[in-house]
Motif scaffolding. Sequence first.
Motif, PDB file in Angstrom:
ATOM      1  N   GLY A   1       0.818  -1.214   0.000  1.00  0.00           N
ATOM      2  CA  GLY A   1       0.000   0.000   0.000  1.00  0.00           C
ATOM      3  C   GLY A   1       0.849   1.259   0.000  1.00  0.00           C
ATOM      4  N   GLU A   2       1.916   1.257   0.784  1.00  0.00           N
ATOM      5  CA  GLU A   2       2.820   2.415   0.825  1.00  0.00           C
ATOM      6  C   GLU A   2       3.549   2.615  -0.496  1.00  0.00           C
ATOM      7  N   LEU A   3       3.694   1.559  -1.254  1.00  0.00           N
ATOM      8  CA  LEU A   3       4.344   1.647  -2.569  1.00  0.00           C
ATOM      9  C   LEU A   3       3.371   2.037  -3.673  1.00  0.00           C
ATOM     10  N   GLY A   4       2.125   2.324  -3.291  1.00  0.00           N
ATOM     11  CA  GLY A   4       1.182   2.882  -4.248  1.00  0.00           C
ATOM     12  C   GLY A   4       0.161   1.925  -4.822  1.00  0.00           C
ATOM     13  N   VAL A   5       0.126   0.697  -4.354  1.00  0.00           N
ATOM     14  CA  VAL A   5      -0.857  -0.256  -4.861  1.00  0.00           C
ATOM     15  C   VAL A   5      -2.208   0.060  -4.231  1.00  0.00           C
ATOM     16  N   ARG A   6      -3.194   0.248  -5.063  1.00  0.00           N
ATOM     17  CA  ARG A   6      -4.532   0.586  -4.570  1.00  0.00           C
ATOM     18  C   ARG A   6      -5.459  -0.624  -4.557  1.00  0.00           C
ATOM     19  N   ASP A   7      -5.093  -1.673  -5.302  1.00  0.00           N
ATOM     20  CA  ASP A   7      -5.875  -2.903  -5.271  1.00  0.00           C
ATOM     21  C   ASP A   7      -5.675  -3.571  -3.916  1.00  0.00           C
ATOM     22  N   MET A   8      -6.625  -4.391  -3.534  1.00  0.00           N
ATOM     23  CA  MET A   8      -6.506  -5.124  -2.278  1.00  0.00           C
ATOM     24  C   MET A   8      -5.450  -6.207  -2.433  1.00  0.00           C
ATOM     25  N   ALA A   9      -4.392  -6.100  -1.664  1.00  0.00           N
ATOM     26  CA  ALA A   9      -3.346  -7.121  -1.687  1.00  0.00           C
ATOM     27  C   ALA A   9      -3.828  -8.325  -0.890  1.00  0.00           C
ATOM     28  N   SER A  10      -3.441  -9.504  -1.341  1.00  0.00           N
ATOM     29  CA  SER A  10      -3.826 -10.721  -0.635  1.00  0.00           C
ATOM     30  C   SER A  10      -2.660 -11.692  -0.638  1.00  0.00           C
ATOM     31  N   SER A  11      -2.768 -12.704   0.190  1.00  0.00           N
ATOM     32  CA  SER A  11      -1.707 -13.696   0.270  1.00  0.00           C
ATOM     33  C   SER A  11      -1.735 -14.601  -0.960  1.00  0.00           C
ATOM     34  N   PRO A  12      -0.570 -14.839  -1.552  1.00  0.00           N
ATOM     35  CA  PRO A  12      -0.504 -15.726  -2.724  1.00  0.00           C
ATOM     36  C   PRO A  12      -0.284 -17.187  -2.331  1.00  0.00           C
ATOM     37  N   THR A  13      -0.906 -17.628  -1.257  1.00  0.00           N
ATOM     38  CA  THR A  13      -0.658 -18.966  -0.729  1.00  0.00           C
ATOM     39  C   THR A  13      -0.799 -20.048  -1.795  1.00  0.00           C
ATOM     40  N   PHE A  14      -1.830 -19.974  -2.611  1.00  0.00           N
ATOM     41  CA  PHE A  14      -2.047 -21.040  -3.589  1.00  0.00           C
ATOM     42  C   PHE A  14      -1.391 -20.761  -4.928  1.00  0.00           C
ATOM     43  N   SER A  15      -1.213 -19.497  -5.284  1.00  0.00           N
ATOM     44  CA  SER A  15      -0.586 -19.168  -6.562  1.00  0.00           C
ATOM     45  C   SER A  15       0.927 -18.998  -6.444  1.00  0.00           C
ATOM     46  N   LEU A  16       1.453 -18.945  -5.243  1.00  0.00           N
ATOM     47  CA  LEU A  16       2.860 -18.736  -4.914  1.00  0.00           C
ATOM     48  C   LEU A  16       3.323 -17.294  -5.095  1.00  0.00           C
ATOM     49  N   VAL A  17       2.773 -16.581  -6.092  1.00  0.00           N
ATOM     50  CA  VAL A  17       3.206 -15.197  -6.300  1.00  0.00           C
ATOM     51  C   VAL A  17       2.021 -14.345  -6.764  1.00  0.00           C
ATOM     52  N   ASN A  18       1.932 -13.150  -6.193  1.00  0.00           N
ATOM     53  CA  ASN A  18       0.999 -12.131  -6.678  1.00  0.00           C
ATOM     54  C   ASN A  18       1.822 -10.973  -7.214  1.00  0.00           C
ATOM     55  N   GLU A  19       1.351 -10.381  -8.272  1.00  0.00           N
ATOM     56  CA  GLU A  19       2.033  -9.243  -8.890  1.00  0.00           C
ATOM     57  C   GLU A  19       1.162  -8.011  -8.754  1.00  0.00           C
ATOM     58  N   TYR A  20       1.791  -6.892  -8.382  1.00  0.00           N
ATOM     59  CA  TYR A  20       1.089  -5.619  -8.243  1.00  0.00           C
ATOM     60  C   TYR A  20       1.846  -4.543  -8.996  1.00  0.00           C
ATOM     61  N   GLU A  21       1.143  -3.459  -9.283  1.00  0.00           N
ATOM     62  CA  GLU A  21       1.777  -2.297  -9.898  1.00  0.00           C
ATOM     63  C   GLU A  21       1.693  -1.140  -8.915  1.00  0.00           C
ATOM     64  N   GLY A  22       2.854  -0.554  -8.615  1.00  0.00           N
ATOM     65  CA  GLY A  22       2.934   0.544  -7.671  1.00  0.00           C
ATOM     66  C   GLY A  22       3.122   1.877  -8.360  1.00  0.00           C
ATOM     67  N   HIS A  23       3.685   2.831  -7.606  1.00  0.00           N
ATOM     68  CA  HIS A  23       3.975   4.168  -8.143  1.00  0.00           C
ATOM     69  C   HIS A  23       4.732   4.060  -9.463  1.00  0.00           C
ATOM     70  N   ASN A  24       4.379   4.914 -10.389  1.00  0.00           N
ATOM     71  CA  ASN A  24       5.103   5.014 -11.654  1.00  0.00           C
ATOM     72  C   ASN A  24       5.263   3.670 -12.369  1.00  0.00           C
ATOM     73  N   GLY A  25       4.338   2.762 -12.137  1.00  0.00           N
ATOM     74  CA  GLY A  25       4.369   1.486 -12.841  1.00  0.00           C
ATOM     75  C   GLY A  25       5.367   0.473 -12.330  1.00  0.00           C
ATOM     76  N   GLU A  26       6.004   0.747 -11.181  1.00  0.00           N
ATOM     77  CA  GLU A  26       6.977  -0.233 -10.693  1.00  0.00           C
ATOM     78  C   GLU A  26       6.279  -1.526 -10.276  1.00  0.00           C
ATOM     79  N   ARG A  27       6.949  -2.650 -10.533  1.00  0.00           N
ATOM     80  CA  ARG A  27       6.406  -3.968 -10.249  1.00  0.00           C
ATOM     81  C   ARG A  27       6.752  -4.381  -8.821  1.00  0.00           C
ATOM     82  N   ILE A  28       5.779  -5.036  -8.203  1.00  0.00           N
ATOM     83  CA  ILE A  28       5.957  -5.556  -6.851  1.00  0.00           C
ATOM     84  C   ILE A  28       5.476  -7.004  -6.862  1.00  0.00           C
ATOM     85  N   TYR A  29       6.326  -7.907  -6.404  1.00  0.00           N
ATOM     86  CA  TYR A  29       5.978  -9.317  -6.344  1.00  0.00           C
ATOM     87  C   TYR A  29       5.927  -9.760  -4.881  1.00  0.00           C
TER      88      TYR A  29
END
Length: 136
Positions: free
Chosen positions: A45-73
């Motif tokens: 959230g502090e990195l600018g992701v406005r979508d609800m972040a959730s645990s990737p327990t079953f998918s192993l990885v979730n990808e988000y887009e933060g400020h200025n399009g930076e990727r967060i895994y």
Amino acid sequence: MQRTFALEEIQDVARQILSQNLKKVVTFHAEMGVGKTTLIKALVGELGVRDMASSPTFSLVNEYEGHNGERIYHFDLYRLHTEEEAYDMGIDEYFYSGDWCFIEWPEKTPNLIPIDHAAIHIKLLPGGKRLLELRN
């Protein structure tokens, strides 16, 4: 950095962590239920992701887009059985991408975690507070 905090202070803790010139690959060490995912949600959230972040327990990885399009895994490696499973999914490409990588249960892939990473250790204290130690 060391800090004792209550869960109500989690956003402030996330801001303080990110103010430490944090390395992009961060491992999270704590027992189940201590707050690794909750802290990662606050960091995302502090990195600018406005979508609800959730645990990737079953998918192993979730990808988000933060400020200025930076990727967060956000990785949750709890369900991995071998390092080979992680390697087969291309986990090393994520870790060396230069993007944010927040890793829960890094002990499942000890030989794949980059040497140059930050580590956050969280312990549950009596009364429900947490002790956080950041090694950057």
